[in-house]
Design an enzyme around this catalytic site. Structure first.
Site, PDB file in Angstrom:
ATOM      1  N   HIS A  74      30.736  17.327  70.610  1.00 13.62           N
ATOM      2  CA  HIS A  74      29.503  17.546  69.859  1.00 13.62           C
ATOM      3  C   HIS A  74      29.635  16.926  68.468  1.00 13.62           C
ATOM      4  O   HIS A  74      30.745  16.744  67.951  1.00 13.62           O
ATOM      5  CB  HIS A  74      29.229  19.042  69.710  1.00 13.62           C
ATOM      6  CG  HIS A  74      28.816  19.711  70.983  1.00 13.62           C
ATOM      7  ND1 HIS A  74      28.181  20.922  70.983  1.00 13.62           N
ATOM      8  CD2 HIS A  74      28.941  19.339  72.288  1.00 13.62           C
ATOM      9  CE1 HIS A  74      27.922  21.282  72.229  1.00 13.62           C
ATOM     10  NE2 HIS A  74      28.389  20.331  73.044  1.00 13.62           N
ATOM     11  N   GLU A 112      29.175  18.117  65.544  1.00 12.24           N
ATOM     12  CA  GLU A 112      29.874  18.946  64.568  1.00 12.24           C
ATOM     13  C   GLU A 112      31.387  18.870  64.748  1.00 12.24           C
ATOM     14  O   GLU A 112      32.127  18.779  63.763  1.00 12.24           O
ATOM     15  CB  GLU A 112      29.444  20.422  64.712  1.00 12.24           C
ATOM     16  CG  GLU A 112      27.977  20.662  64.492  1.00 12.24           C
ATOM     17  CD  GLU A 112      27.149  20.651  65.769  1.00 12.24           C
ATOM     18  OE1 GLU A 112      26.181  21.416  65.842  1.00 12.24           O
ATOM     19  OE2 GLU A 112      27.453  19.860  66.696  1.00 12.24           O
ATOM     20  N   CYS A 156      25.693  25.245  68.214  1.00  5.96           N
ATOM     21  CA  CYS A 156      25.938  26.132  69.351  1.00  5.96           C
ATOM     22  C   CYS A 156      27.086  27.090  68.999  1.00  5.96           C
ATOM     23  O   CYS A 156      27.721  26.970  67.945  1.00  5.96           O
ATOM     24  CB  CYS A 156      26.271  25.314  70.598  1.00  5.96           C
ATOM     25  SG  CYS A 156      27.884  24.505  70.540  1.00  5.96           S
ATOM     26  N   CYS A 191      30.477  25.238  68.380  1.00  4.50           N
ATOM     27  CA  CYS A 191      30.517  24.538  67.094  1.00  4.50           C
ATOM     28  C   CYS A 191      30.541  25.521  65.928  1.00  4.50           C
ATOM     29  O   CYS A 191      31.238  25.297  64.938  1.00  4.50           O
ATOM     30  CB  CYS A 191      29.336  23.580  66.978  1.00  4.50           C
ATOM     31  SG  CYS A 191      29.478  22.192  68.129  1.00  4.50           S
TER      32      CYS A 191
END
Length: 141
Positions: free
Chosen positions: A46, A48, A76, A79
């Protein structure tokens, strides 16, 4: 947030969910990332996570005390855990993520972190939401 949007646009060009993140420390961008889940065949790739790794490498420390992360979309649970472990002091994000977003789906946990991290939402929300809408409309065709 403009730089995070640029990262999201890179993800869009790569046919990834258009989410971007940048980490700022002492008024300098020290980490960047955009979703690369499909490219890397990695569910943890992801924006992040990639930005956190980049920032940690830059500072040569996993503790990113005093840093701010700008994300085009609500983080999410995975993260958010990484952001908290990295000791980020401020999270700034664009649009909500009703399906997997931490703040949207885990209000009881959010209440437990209040005071540990500052959260600012809705920054450039229309612009960040548009990128996601554009991506998913294309996918549905």
């Amino acid at each position: 947030m403009e730089e995070a949007i640029k990262e999201a646009e890179l993800a869009l060009k790569e046919n990834e969910v258009p989410i971007g993140a940048v980490i700022v420390h002492k008024n300098k961008i020290i980490g960047r990332g955009h979703n690369q889940v499909e490219k890397l065949k990695d569910p943890t790739a992801h924006a992040e996570i990639i930005a956190l790794s980049s920032a940690s490498n830059y500072l040569k420390d996993w503790r990113l005390k005093g840093a701010t992360i700008y994300i085009t979309c609500e983080p999410c649970l995975m993260c958010m855990g990484a952001i908290l472990l990295a000791r980020i002091k401020r999270i700034v994000y664009g649009t909500k993520e009703e399906k997997f977003g931490f703040f949207s789906n885990y209000p009881e946990f959010y209440n437990s972190i209040k005071g540990k991290v500052e959260v600012i939402s809705g920054i450039k929300e229309e612009e960040t939401k548009f990128l996601l809408k554009k991506f998913f409309e294309k996918k549905r065709k």
